[in-house]
Motif scaffolding. Structure first.
Motif, PDB file in Angstrom:
ATOM      1  N   THR A  13       0.796  -1.229   0.000  1.00  0.00           N
ATOM      2  CA  THR A  13       0.000   0.000   0.000  1.00  0.00           C
ATOM      3  C   THR A  13       0.829   1.280   0.000  1.00  0.00           C
ATOM      4  O   THR A  13       0.275   2.361  -0.196  1.00  0.00           O
ATOM      5  N   GLY A  14       2.137   1.180   0.232  1.00  0.00           N
ATOM      6  CA  GLY A  14       2.962   2.375   0.352  1.00  0.00           C
ATOM      7  C   GLY A  14       3.248   3.038  -0.991  1.00  0.00           C
ATOM      8  O   GLY A  14       3.060   2.464  -2.059  1.00  0.00           O
ATOM      9  N   ASP A  58       7.196  15.032  -0.363  1.00  0.00           N
ATOM     10  CA  ASP A  58       7.380  16.378   0.206  1.00  0.00           C
ATOM     11  C   ASP A  58       8.731  16.997  -0.160  1.00  0.00           C
ATOM     12  O   ASP A  58       9.048  18.107   0.242  1.00  0.00           O
ATOM     13  N   TYR A  92       7.246   3.772   0.967  1.00  0.00           N
ATOM     14  CA  TYR A  92       7.133   4.488   2.240  1.00  0.00           C
ATOM     15  C   TYR A  92       5.673   4.809   2.525  1.00  0.00           C
ATOM     16  O   TYR A  92       4.826   4.831   1.634  1.00  0.00           O
ATOM     17  N   SER A  93       5.391   5.049   3.786  1.00  0.00           N
ATOM     18  CA  SER A  93       4.037   5.373   4.223  1.00  0.00           C
ATOM     19  C   SER A  93       3.725   6.815   3.853  1.00  0.00           C
ATOM     20  O   SER A  93       4.523   7.718   4.123  1.00  0.00           O
ATOM     21  N   GLU A  94       2.570   7.013   3.255  1.00  0.00           N
ATOM     22  CA  GLU A  94       2.171   8.377   2.860  1.00  0.00           C
ATOM     23  C   GLU A  94       1.989   9.268   4.082  1.00  0.00           C
ATOM     24  O   GLU A  94       2.322  10.446   4.052  1.00  0.00           O
ATOM     25  N   GLN A  95       1.478   8.695   5.188  1.00  0.00           N
ATOM     26  CA  GLN A  95       1.265   9.461   6.421  1.00  0.00           C
ATOM     27  C   GLN A  95       2.575   9.751   7.151  1.00  0.00           C
ATOM     28  O   GLN A  95       2.702  10.759   7.831  1.00  0.00           O
ATOM     29  N   ASP A  96       3.539   8.837   7.043  1.00  0.00           N
ATOM     30  CA  ASP A  96       4.829   8.997   7.717  1.00  0.00           C
ATOM     31  C   ASP A  96       5.943   8.570   6.760  1.00  0.00           C
ATOM     32  O   ASP A  96       6.350   7.404   6.750  1.00  0.00           O
ATOM     33  N   PRO A  97       6.441   9.503   5.950  1.00  0.00           N
ATOM     34  CA  PRO A  97       7.455   9.154   4.946  1.00  0.00           C
ATOM     35  C   PRO A  97       8.758   8.593   5.525  1.00  0.00           C
ATOM     36  O   PRO A  97       9.549   8.015   4.799  1.00  0.00           O
ATOM     37  N   GLN A 118       8.812   6.150   7.581  1.00  0.00           N
ATOM     38  CA  GLN A 118       8.568   4.706   7.698  1.00  0.00           C
ATOM     39  C   GLN A 118       8.664   4.125   6.292  1.00  0.00           C
ATOM     40  O   GLN A 118       7.764   4.301   5.472  1.00  0.00           O
TER      41      GLN A 118
END
Length: 170
Positions: A51-52, A81, A107-112, A114
């Motif tokens: 999902t990343g 970003d 990477y996680s969209e909410q926490d790049p 991660q």
């Protein structure tokens, strides 16, 4: 024949016995706890891979150590970003990456911050191996300690009953 020191040895207090049992139980649970943590981390990494956000990254560091747990890479990637970030991954002995090589990072969209490097091992796999080894060691030791304690208790009961019998005959 037993020595006088063995005969006069103070029995362990209840607190000491409970402490020993608790210590053995904790040690026997460390391995399974690491294994559960490992499985959760591997599942989270697999979810992130599905999902990343996937971007290209560049290997900036490769540690080619003999010890499998020390073989790893550092990958530089730029998130949406525009901030440059780094991800680490374990490297299998069959893999031979090189500095400057392009790889895919998810990477996680909410926490790049991660992120995982696709195609390389999850750090959680190492924990699972350690957990398995600790489980085998501490469970074996726990069983040995329990069996030894039970045998000692039975031997002491037989000795004390035979001593009582000798005293009654006198």
């Amino acid at each position: 024949m037993t020595s006088p020191q063995t005969m006069n040895k103070k029995p362990k207090s209840l607190l000491q016995r409970v402490g020993n049992v608790l210590l053995a139980a904790v040690l026997m649970l460390v391995g399974p706890a690491l294994m559960v943590t490992s499985y959760q981390q591997v599942d989270a990494d697999e979810e992130l891979a599905r999902t990343g956000v996937q971007v290209s990254g560049t290997i900036t560091y490769f540690s080619d150590a003999r010890k499998a747990s020390n073989r790893d890479i550092t990958v530089e990637y730029v998130a949406a970003d525009g901030v440059t970030r780094y991800a680490n991954a374990a490297v299998d002995h069959e893999q031979h990456p090189s500095v400057g090589e392009q790889v895919t990072v998810a990477y996680s969209e909410q926490d790049p911050n991660q992120a995982i490097v696709l195609g390389y091992e999850s750090k959680g796999e190492f924990l699972g191996g350690v957990g398995l080894i600790l489980t085998a060691i501490f469970t074996t030791l726990g069983v040995i300690i329990i069996v030894t304690g039970l045998r000692r208790r039975r031997r002491d009961e037989v000795r004390s009953s035979s001593m009582r019998g000798n005293v009654a005959e006198s």
